[in-house]
Design an enzyme around this catalytic site. Structure first.
Site, short mmCIF file in Angstrom:
data_model
loop_
_atom_site.label_atom_id
_atom_site.label_comp_id
_atom_site.label_asym_id
_atom_site.label_seq_id
_atom_site.Cartn_x
_atom_site.Cartn_y
_atom_site.Cartn_z
N ASN A 210 67.60 21.12 59.25
CA ASN A 210 67.82 20.30 60.22
C ASN A 210 69.16 19.55 60.29
OD1 ASN A 210 67.66 17.87 58.24
ND2 ASN A 210 66.08 18.69 57.68
N ASP A 279 59.43 19.21 56.37
CA ASP A 279 58.03 19.07 56.36
C ASP A 279 57.05 20.28 55.83
OD1 ASP A 279 58.10 16.45 56.79
OD2 ASP A 279 58.17 16.55 58.75
N LYS A 289 66.01 41.46 54.40
CA LYS A 289 66.07 40.82 55.70
C LYS A 289 65.08 41.55 56.75
CE LYS A 289 69.97 40.77 59.08
NZ LYS A 289 70.84 41.37 59.62
N ASP A 306 55.09 16.12 49.74
CA ASP A 306 56.08 14.69 50.03
C ASP A 306 56.55 14.25 48.81
OD1 ASP A 306 56.84 12.12 50.59
OD2 ASP A 306 56.08 12.48 52.61
N ILE A 307 57.84 14.39 48.44
CA ILE A 307 58.69 14.05 47.32
C ILE A 307 58.54 12.63 46.99
CG2 ILE A 307 60.79 13.86 46.21
CD1 ILE A 307 61.57 16.38 48.08
N PHE A 323 62.87 6.29 53.87
CA PHE A 323 63.59 6.07 55.15
C PHE A 323 62.38 6.44 56.32
CE2 PHE A 323 67.33 5.31 52.70
CZ PHE A 323 68.20 4.76 53.76
N LYS A 337 54.21 3.98 57.58
CA LYS A 337 54.73 4.85 56.47
C LYS A 337 54.69 4.11 55.10
CE LYS A 337 57.07 7.83 58.47
NZ LYS A 337 58.37 8.43 59.09
N LYS A 341 52.82 5.78 52.01
CA LYS A 341 53.27 6.46 50.86
C LYS A 341 53.41 5.25 49.90
CE LYS A 341 55.83 9.55 53.88
NZ LYS A 341 56.87 10.32 53.73
O1 C5P Z 1 56.91 11.02 56.55
P1 C5P Z 1 58.51 11.14 56.95
O2 C5P Z 1 59.15 12.57 56.74
O3 C5P Z 1 58.91 10.72 58.10
O4 C5P Z 1 59.12 10.28 55.77
C1 C5P Z 1 60.49 10.17 55.67
C2 C5P Z 1 60.62 9.55 54.22
O5 C5P Z 1 59.86 10.37 53.31
C3 C5P Z 1 62.20 9.66 53.69
O6 C5P Z 1 62.46 8.80 52.80
C4 C5P Z 1 62.09 11.26 53.01
O7 C5P Z 1 63.26 11.25 52.30
C5 C5P Z 1 60.64 11.26 52.63
N1 C5P Z 1 60.27 12.43 52.42
C6 C5P Z 1 59.93 13.07 51.19
N2 C5P Z 1 59.63 14.42 51.05
C7 C5P Z 1 59.11 15.20 52.28
C8 C5P Z 1 59.18 14.54 53.27
C9 C5P Z 1 59.80 13.26 53.66
O8 C5P Z 1 60.45 12.64 50.15
N3 C5P Z 1 58.47 16.09 51.99
#
Ligand code: C5P
Length: 400
Positions: A210, A279, A289, A306-307, A323, A337, A341
């Protein structure tokens, strides 16, 4: 208020029209309680007479190496040791170049080499000279060696040009000196931060990623360190230098970012998830390749963990800041959110209108359980500073 009482400041002045601003700086530093001694380079004297600084500081002004040696109470090594901060303002392009190269052919350069304490520089020069890669390289290398760089500011220049290169105003420099000596609001705090994009491999040469530049995250790392935090920065691929003093862990994929974060999470007091984590990842990245064919092809994508949510679900969890980059209904999505989370704080921005991704500017609407605050549109360094102030305030409150 005498915020600088007992502080000894050695003010170095090099040849530049901004030298007149340093007279005001001497006055402000002394008013704030500092003891100030002034060293001038020979060319600085072409702009302002030493007598001016002598009258303002109440001490003799040192100009050449042998001046200092003649003062048996204070030779050049003594002078370098005497101060708590050596501030060179204005610092000319020539001086920065010689300082970077380790020259010692005048007293001030010698003092910069001999100083054990903090050295700060306030560059002042024509905008073209500031923009020159040679100057930029010099400043970058000095900063990497812990020299503090204050400014320059943008605006109209003595020569009529407009751009970056003006020395910061005396009041701004005073503010920086005061901040330098005030204890950080995150002293002793371990701050873990993710930044930048992730890359999800399709095959050994292709990936999904991205537009995140990492600039916001790196600015937050810098701001947190200025407030005394120990910073561990887990970063996706970006073309930025790690802020000096931060511990950098470079990763590529979301899975690697998750692994690195989980290894550090138990040590963290504050976790700021600034990375634009992909995501989805490709279900089975090809080992070789992928060859082109006439047929349409499709990729099967599977969800990444989701970290941030994983960290905030830990039993012993750090203070978690997320964020939310949205193109619409920013507040509604951000609050949802924060809830989903289980975050302590969320910083939301609207992307795509001159702030956010790929720009040097940002603006944030920050929410926490019991309040909200707007951080107005500004350069990312300023936005990061204000966000870190807010994080420090809410984190400290959460401990009470
Ligand atoms: O759900 P979304 O992607 O919009 O959430 C954004 C927030 O979640 C950001 O703080 C991003 O760093 C974190 N995030 C994460 N791991 C993911 C997706 C998003 O830590 N796989």
């Amino acid at each position: 208020m005498q915020t600088l009482s007992n502080k000894k400041i050695l003010l170095g002045i090099t040849g530049g029209i901004a030298a007149y601003k340093s007279a005001e700086l001497v006055r402000l530093l002394i008013k704030a309680g500092a003891e100030v001694r002034v060293v001038m380079t020979p060319s600085a004297q072409e702009f302002v007479q030493p007598l001016t600084y002598q009258a303002l500081s109440g001490h003799r002004v040192y100009v050449d190496l042998f001046d200092a040696e003649a003062d048996s109470a204070m030779d050049h090594i003594e002078l370098a040791r005497w101060c708590d901060l050596l501030l060179v303002a204005p610092a000319s392009a020539d001086f920065l170049g010689k300082m970077n190269a380790g020259y010692a052919d005048n007293l001030l350069l010698t003092l910069c080499l001999a100083a054990k304490q903090s050295v700060a520089v306030a560059p002042a020069m024509n905008q073209q000279m500031w923009a020159n890669p040679a100057t930029q390289e010099n400043v970058k290398q000095l900063a990497a060696r812990q020299v503090i760089v204050w400014g320059p500011a943008e605006g109209e220049q003595a020569c009529g040009d407009v751009g970056a290169g003006r020395m910061l105003e005396a009041a701004q420099l005073l503010d920086n000196v005061q901040r330098h000596f005030s204890p950080g609001r995150l002293e002793g705090v371990n701050l873990l931060l993710t930044a930048g994009p992730t890359r999800e491999a399709i095959d050994p040469v292709r990936y999904i990623s991205n537009r995140s530049s990492g600039k916001m995250g790196y600015a937050i790392a810098e701001a947190a360190m200025r407030q005394g935090a120990s910073v561990t920065l887990v970063s996706g691929p970006v073309s930025l230098a790690a802020p000096a003093g931060a511990r950098l862990i470079s990763v590529e994929s979301a899975q690697q970012m998750l692994d690195a974060v989980m290894q550090q999470a138990s040590e963290a007091d504050v976790f700021v998830a600034c990375a634009a984590v992909s995501d989805y990842r490709v279900d089975q990245a090809a080992q070789q390749k992928i060859k082109k064919s006439d047929a349409a092809m499709s990729l099967k994508l599977v969800l990444n963990d989701d970290i941030l949510a994983t960290v905030s679900a830990l039993e012993r969890r750090p203070f978690c800041v997320g964020f939310a980059a949205e193109t619409q209904d920013v507040e509604q999505y951000a609050l949802a959110k924060m809830e989903q989370k289980n975050l302590d704080m969320i910083a939301a921005n609207r992307v795509g209108d001159g702030s956010g991704f790929e720009t040097d500017f940002n603006q944030l609407e920050v929410f926490w359980r019991a309040g909200r605050q707007t951080i107005e549109h500004a350069g990312k360094a300023e936005v990061a500073k204000q966000l870190i102030d807010l994080i420090a305030e809410r984190y400290t409150a959460s401990l009470a």
